[in-house]
Enzyme design. Structure first.
Site, mmCIF file in Angstrom:
data_model
loop_
_atom_site.group_PDB
_atom_site.id
_atom_site.type_symbol
_atom_site.label_atom_id
_atom_site.label_comp_id
_atom_site.label_asym_id
_atom_site.label_seq_id
_atom_site.Cartn_x
_atom_site.Cartn_y
_atom_site.Cartn_z
ATOM 1 N N ASP A 128 -14.109 -10.938 6.907
ATOM 2 C CA ASP A 128 -12.119 -10.842 7.795
ATOM 3 C C ASP A 128 -12.427 -9.471 8.295
ATOM 4 O O ASP A 128 -11.567 -8.680 8.079
ATOM 5 C CB ASP A 128 -11.498 -10.616 6.668
ATOM 6 N N VAL A 182 0.793 -1.186 0.369
ATOM 7 C CA VAL A 182 -0.049 -0.262 0.005
ATOM 8 C C VAL A 182 1.004 1.078 -0.143
ATOM 9 O O VAL A 182 2.027 1.733 0.727
ATOM 10 C CB VAL A 182 -0.745 -0.134 0.961
#
Length: 486
Positions: A308, A196
């Site tokens: 999740d 990221v």
């Protein structure tokens, strides 16, 4: 030199040795070595009658005679019918080429060498042909599989863009992604999916760009995330600004969250008496996440199951407003569907609902997200993982059971940082709601709407849940708590 070797001249133009010679006197008599050194061999040079002004080698004729001395070993070998030879180490050997036994042995060795070489060569060629054949088959299969999966992915993306029309997120090419991230200059984090990076759009807006370098299956995670998050618009759901889909190069562009993930704020040192975030803020975060999940389960036209939920996937903006992120494992289903079908377990160990692993406990549904939420909030409350790995195995404490016992006995929770009655009530509401969420039987768990109601209501109105039928996970499971199943 001329005085010592009377009648001879010396040529010293060759490296490491000298040549002694006589000019002819017009007779053909043998030239004797005379008083040359005893270890010299005699070379009879045919020299043309001309001046030697041009040097020795200009006076040499086309032919000359060389005489040499034989060693004793070579002398015996030569007159015995053998040939004198030396190997690469300069060791003397005497061979007899006319000896039939010696010749037969040489021939046999030669034939064996040729046969062995031919057999080895044929075997090598055969193996190379097989390897080339199977390599071509494998490469052909991979090319076909990639083409099929790539074509399917492109069809899914194109269908998605067509269905959403002007409401679809922006589509960037990979050149745009490099420009937005400044050629991937500022890295924010990484995971199994890729890295990221922080970036900036042309209008100055800050973004986080998730570059995928590892796709599962045929890129289902990527399509899931784009399709799922594009259906959302909620203050507690991270916004997808755009995406890149260019062959293998795929990326997701999100709004930038200055405070990163919740994970780095909730796990406290046991000796620390002050928390990074106070209880009012922790309560606000837990309530915000609950509202985000309620929206995914009920507020969208299509129900979205996240699968999740964990601290790592909760991002915090500059005001610590929580936003649910990472929809790679999400599943879409119609609102009237209570049970969804799954090919395999998905989620993260430590937060994954038991029915996802053991299907005889109940069907997989939105209640699986409820379980993950409950486990996560218990960790927020305790400032620790739900299993204390800092003690030995015999005294290991499963934190949810410990909390349940203290609530049941109406004892102080002994949690870090509680300063007054209001903070104590916030903590107890979070604990009771979470203990309801982690019930083993999915039917005993509340919906997220009910969880929001519990958190917003009064503590006196909350009923004590049944004790969760849980076991203390093994240390192996704790050590594998970051393992993702998909």
């Amino acid at each position: 030199m001329k005085d010592h070797f009377a009648g001879y001249r010396m040529y010293s133009g060759c490296k490491d040795f000298s040549i002694f010679y006589k000019l002819p006197r017009g007779d053909d008599g043998d030239v004797q070595a005379g008083n040359l050194p005893a270890n010299c061999s005699l070379i009879r040079l045919s020299i043309r009658l001309r001046s030697d002004n041009g040097g020795l080698f200009n006076m040499l004729s086309a032919a000359f005679l060389v005489e040499w001395k034989l060693s004793e070993d070579c002398y015996k070998c030569h007159y015995g019918g053998g040939q004198c030879q030396t190997d690469i180490t300069n060791k003397f050997h005497c061979t007899y080429p006319n000896n039939p036994h010696d010749q037969d042995a040489k021939t046999a060795r030669r034939k064996f060498g040729l046969t062995l070489g031919a057999g080895t060569g044929l075997l090598t060629v055969g193996l190379l042909i097989l390897l080339f054949y199977f390599r071509e088959k494998i490469m052909q299969y991979k090319r076909l599989s990639f083409w099929q999966s790539s074509a399917e992915d492109h069809q899914n993306i194109e269908a998605f863009l067509k269905n959403y029309g002007s409401y679809a997120p922006n589509r960037y090419n990979y050149t745009d992604i490099k420009r937005i991230t400044g050629h991937f200059r500022s890295k924010l984090g990484q995971g199994g999916f890729g890295n990221v990076y922080r970036g900036s759009l042309c209008n100055g807006s800050q973004v986080a760009v998730k570059v995928l370098n590892k796709l599962k299956g045929s890129g289902e995670d990527f399509i899931n995330e784009v399709a799922s998050i594009s259906r959302t618009s909620h203050v507690n759901i991270v916004s997808l600004v755009g995406f890149c889909f260019e062959g293998h190069k795929r990326a997701l562009v999100y709004e930038f969250m200055p405070n990163g993930s919740l994970e780095k704020f909730i796990y406290e040192e046991r000796s620390n008496s002050v928390r990074q975030l106070g209880w009012p803020m922790l309560y606000k975060i837990a309530l915000g996440i609950a509202r985000g999940l309620e929206y995914l389960h009920r507020g969208c036209t299509t129900r979205i199951l996240h699968f999740d939920i964990k601290p790592h996937n909760i991002l915090l903006d500059d005001n610590f407003c929580p936003k649910i992120s990472d929809f790679g494992l999400a599943k879409l289903c119609m609102k009237q569907e209570s049970i969804v079908s799954m090919l395999g377990p998905r989620g993260t160990i430590g937060y994954i609902a038991p029915e996802i692993v053991c299907r005889n406990l109940g069907g997989v549904s939105h209640k699986s997200d409820v379980y993950s939420y409950g486990m996560m909030v218990l960790e927020i409350v305790g400032g620790r993982k739900n299993v204390d790995v800092g003690v030995d195995r015999t005294s290991e404490i499963y934190f949810p059971h410990w909390l349940y016992r203290r609530i049941e006995l109406d004892e102080e929770l002994q949690l870090i940082g509680i300063m007054n009655k209001e903070e104590n009530e916030c903590a107890r509401k979070m604990v009771i709601a979470s203990l309801w969420c982690i019930q083993t039987d999915p039917s005993n768990r509340p919906s997220m709407s009910k969880v929001v109601e519990m958190l917003e209501g009064k503590l006196d109105s909350l009923q004590m849940p049944p004790k969760p039928y849980l076991y203390s996970p093994t240390r192996t499971e704790v050590d594998s708590s970051v393992l993702e199943l998909a």
